[in-house]
Motif scaffolding. Structure first.
Motif, PDB file in Angstrom:
ATOM      1  N   HIS A   1       0.907  -1.228   0.053  1.00  0.00           N
ATOM      2  CA  HIS A   1      -0.024   0.038  -0.138  1.00  0.00           C
ATOM      3  C   HIS A   1       0.929   1.240   0.066  1.00  0.00           C
ATOM      4  N   LEU A   2       0.147   2.163  -0.772  1.00  0.00           N
ATOM      5  CA  LEU A   2       1.166   3.608  -0.651  1.00  0.00           C
ATOM      6  C   LEU A   2       1.492   4.036   0.658  1.00  0.00           C
ATOM      7  N   ILE A   3       0.450   3.740   1.517  1.00  0.00           N
ATOM      8  CA  ILE A   3       0.836   4.357   3.197  1.00  0.00           C
ATOM      9  C   ILE A   3       2.030   3.869   3.663  1.00  0.00           C
ATOM     10  N   THR A   4       2.683   2.795   3.232  1.00  0.00           N
ATOM     11  CA  THR A   4       3.940   2.054   3.729  1.00  0.00           C
ATOM     12  C   THR A   4       5.227   3.239   3.476  1.00  0.00           C
ATOM     13  N   ALA A   5       5.020   4.249   2.585  1.00  0.00           N
ATOM     14  CA  ALA A   5       6.040   4.991   2.021  1.00  0.00           C
ATOM     15  C   ALA A   5       6.293   5.907   3.308  1.00  0.00           C
ATOM     16  N   ALA A   6       5.376   6.380   4.024  1.00  0.00           N
ATOM     17  CA  ALA A   6       5.417   7.174   5.249  1.00  0.00           C
ATOM     18  C   ALA A   6       5.784   6.373   6.606  1.00  0.00           C
TER      19      ALA A   6
ATOM     20  N   GLU B   1      -9.803   9.161   2.310  1.00  0.00           N
ATOM     21  CA  GLU B   1     -10.068   8.896   1.216  1.00  0.00           C
ATOM     22  C   GLU B   1     -10.062   7.329   0.928  1.00  0.00           C
ATOM     23  N   GLU B   2      -9.617   6.680   2.220  1.00  0.00           N
ATOM     24  CA  GLU B   2      -9.298   5.299   2.234  1.00  0.00           C
ATOM     25  C   GLU B   2     -10.755   4.576   2.666  1.00  0.00           C
ATOM     26  N   VAL B   3     -10.925   3.159   2.342  1.00  0.00           N
ATOM     27  CA  VAL B   3     -11.977   2.642   3.013  1.00  0.00           C
ATOM     28  C   VAL B   3     -11.560   2.064   4.288  1.00  0.00           C
ATOM     29  N   LEU B   4     -12.210   2.294   5.456  1.00  0.00           N
ATOM     30  CA  LEU B   4     -11.807   1.829   6.585  1.00  0.00           C
ATOM     31  C   LEU B   4     -12.859   0.900   6.945  1.00  0.00           C
ATOM     32  N   VAL B   5     -12.303  -0.078   7.598  1.00  0.00           N
ATOM     33  CA  VAL B   5     -13.099  -1.459   8.063  1.00  0.00           C
ATOM     34  C   VAL B   5     -13.316  -0.934   9.584  1.00  0.00           C
ATOM     35  N   HIS B   6     -14.626  -1.106  10.038  1.00  0.00           N
ATOM     36  CA  HIS B   6     -14.963  -1.068  11.441  1.00  0.00           C
ATOM     37  C   HIS B   6     -15.591  -2.054  11.952  1.00  0.00           C
ATOM     38  N   PRO B   7     -14.922  -2.893  12.766  1.00  0.00           N
ATOM     39  CA  PRO B   7     -15.336  -4.117  13.158  1.00  0.00           C
ATOM     40  C   PRO B   7     -16.539  -3.868  14.321  1.00  0.00           C
ATOM     41  N   LEU B   8     -17.362  -4.694  14.634  1.00  0.00           N
ATOM     42  CA  LEU B   8     -18.276  -4.459  15.839  1.00  0.00           C
ATOM     43  C   LEU B   8     -17.636  -4.731  17.073  1.00  0.00           C
TER      44      LEU B   8
ATOM     45  N   VAL C   1      -8.582  -6.738   5.333  1.00  0.00           N
ATOM     46  CA  VAL C   1      -7.587  -5.898   4.940  1.00  0.00           C
ATOM     47  C   VAL C   1      -6.661  -6.681   4.002  1.00  0.00           C
ATOM     48  N   ALA C   2      -6.274  -7.943   4.471  1.00  0.00           N
ATOM     49  CA  ALA C   2      -5.602  -8.784   3.559  1.00  0.00           C
ATOM     50  C   ALA C   2      -6.085  -8.950   2.129  1.00  0.00           C
ATOM     51  N   ALA C   3      -7.441  -8.988   1.881  1.00  0.00           N
ATOM     52  CA  ALA C   3      -8.177  -9.093   0.746  1.00  0.00           C
ATOM     53  C   ALA C   3      -8.172  -7.751   0.089  1.00  0.00           C
ATOM     54  N   ASN C   4      -7.486  -6.612   0.474  1.00  0.00           N
ATOM     55  CA  ASN C   4      -7.326  -5.363  -0.040  1.00  0.00           C
ATOM     56  C   ASN C   4      -8.906  -4.989  -0.204  1.00  0.00           C
ATOM     57  N   ILE C   5     -10.011  -5.082   0.748  1.00  0.00           N
ATOM     58  CA  ILE C   5     -11.193  -4.572   0.981  1.00  0.00           C
ATOM     59  C   ILE C   5     -11.343  -3.187   1.656  1.00  0.00           C
ATOM     60  N   GLY C   6     -10.004  -2.898   2.640  1.00  0.00           N
ATOM     61  CA  GLY C   6     -10.047  -1.822   3.269  1.00  0.00           C
ATOM     62  C   GLY C   6      -8.799  -1.734   4.293  1.00  0.00           C
ATOM     63  N   LEU C   7      -8.916  -0.555   5.085  1.00  0.00           N
ATOM     64  CA  LEU C   7      -7.798  -0.482   5.999  1.00  0.00           C
ATOM     65  C   LEU C   7      -8.353  -0.723   7.344  1.00  0.00           C
ATOM     66  N   LEU C   8      -7.519  -0.896   8.437  1.00  0.00           N
ATOM     67  CA  LEU C   8      -8.131  -1.119   9.945  1.00  0.00           C
ATOM     68  C   LEU C   8      -7.352  -0.114  10.706  1.00  0.00           C
ATOM     69  N   VAL C   9      -7.840   0.629  11.620  1.00  0.00           N
ATOM     70  CA  VAL C   9      -7.160   1.232  12.949  1.00  0.00           C
ATOM     71  C   VAL C   9      -7.482   0.520  14.079  1.00  0.00           C
ATOM     72  N   VAL C  10      -6.310   0.127  14.852  1.00  0.00           N
ATOM     73  CA  VAL C  10      -6.538  -0.631  16.021  1.00  0.00           C
ATOM     74  C   VAL C  10      -5.396  -0.321  16.896  1.00  0.00           C
ATOM     75  N   PRO C  11      -5.513  -0.499  18.293  1.00  0.00           N
ATOM     76  CA  PRO C  11      -4.461  -0.285  19.103  1.00  0.00           C
ATOM     77  C   PRO C  11      -3.118  -1.053  18.428  1.00  0.00           C
ATOM     78  N   GLN C  12      -1.895  -0.714  18.913  1.00  0.00           N
ATOM     79  CA  GLN C  12      -0.832  -1.584  18.394  1.00  0.00           C
ATOM     80  C   GLN C  12      -0.500  -2.832  18.891  1.00  0.00           C
ATOM     81  N   SER C  13      -1.214  -3.141  19.948  1.00  0.00           N
ATOM     82  CA  SER C  13      -1.153  -4.443  20.433  1.00  0.00           C
ATOM     83  C   SER C  13      -1.879  -5.374  19.712  1.00  0.00           C
TER      84      SER C  13
ATOM     85  N   TYR D   1       1.777  -2.110   9.525  1.00  0.00           N
ATOM     86  CA  TYR D   1       1.242  -0.974  10.042  1.00  0.00           C
ATOM     87  C   TYR D   1       2.149   0.379  10.103  1.00  0.00           C
ATOM     88  N   ARG D   2       1.314   1.242  10.350  1.00  0.00           N
ATOM     89  CA  ARG D   2       2.018   2.446  10.579  1.00  0.00           C
ATOM     90  C   ARG D   2       1.082   3.362  11.660  1.00  0.00           C
ATOM     91  N   PRO D   3       2.031   4.139  12.545  1.00  0.00           N
ATOM     92  CA  PRO D   3       1.211   4.844  13.711  1.00  0.00           C
ATOM     93  C   PRO D   3       0.396   5.923  13.070  1.00  0.00           C
TER      94      PRO D   3
END
Length: 261
Positions: free
Chosen positions: A87-92, A102-109, A137-149, A161-163
């Protein structure tokens, strides 16, 4: 305390991403006769597990109901966005929520964040769990924001992942029902707070060594005696002080020996 008085035990609930191993190790060293049982529970279910008495205490994610639970904050985690490795985000080195707009973010229950509004474009559906979201995310359907652990817990070779520097953060705490603060709960509180086994704030403070007759040992008593030996009492010190100042009368009269009858 759980179980009978003859066979006490301690049950510790913990949520995904938490690693209680270091505290469990100290418990086993200090209280080898009292087994500690770990109970892994989903973050959303941890409060009910503690309310139902299915665990004595838990390492949970805040917030908790402070009218019912006591809580000791332990640490706050950094938040990261999980992305495919190409993903392009990995460049940062790090990103902001604006970078995800502008990214699709997956929001689990079972999302642990208290979002006012999740960033980015919503995915077509909300998966039930974080593990399911990782698959999307692995299927390129979206990204996911989570705690680092959680990113580390669900590590995959095809993801990274990136902070996210301005994302909400998740805090972890030791929590237990306030009205069920048992001796064993106090012992575990002392462990997570870093108290030593002989800490005076702990439940089991060290006692002086005793001789077979039950009296304090000479070694222990000698320390106390040594502190007072050779020191004048407060009254004698006071008299000495007045003698030195004189008080209007010669000091030698005060010290004149009495005549024996």
């Amino acid at each position: 305390m759980t179980g009978s008085e003859e066979s006490p035990s301690f049950r510790l609930a913990y949520v995904p991403g938490v690693t209680p191993a270091k505290w469990v190790k100290i418990w086993n060293e200090r209280l080898p006769d009292i087994p500690l049982t770990l109970v892994q529970v989903p973050a959303a279910e941890a409060p009910e597990v503690l309310r139902a008495g299915e665990a004595d205490a838990g390492i949970v994610r805040l917030p908790v109901d402070r009218t019912f639970f006591s809580a000791i904050p332990l640490y706050t985690e950094a938040s990261v966005v999980i992305v495919p490795k190409d993903h392009l985000i990995t460049a940062a080195d790090e990103v902001t929520l604006a970078d995800l707009a502008e990214e699709v973010l997956v929001h689990p229950l079972d999302d642990v964040f208290d979002w006012d509004a999740p960033p980015g474009e919503p995915a077509f559906e909300r998966p039930a769990t974080t593990a399911d979201a990782i698959e999307l995310v692995a299927a390129n359907i979206g990204l996911l924001v989570v705690p680092q652990s959680l990113a580390r817990l669900h590590h995959r070779r095809d993801l990274t992942y990136r902070p996210v520097v301005d994302a909400p953060q998740s805090s972890v705490a030791l929590s237990w029902p306030e009205e069920a603060t048992t001796d064993l709960v106090e012992d575990f509180i002392g462990i997570v707070r870093g108290r030593t086994v002989n800490s005076t704030r702990g439940r089991t403070a060290a006692k002086p060594e005793a001789t077979p007759s039950g009296k304090a040992s000479a070694k222990s008593s000698g320390k106390t005696a040594g502190k007072t030996a050779g020191k004048p009492s407060a009254n004698s010190a006071g008299r000495t002080g007045r003698a030195r100042t004189g008080g209007g009368k010669p000091a030698d009269k005060r010290g004149k020996p009495r005549r024996r009858s």
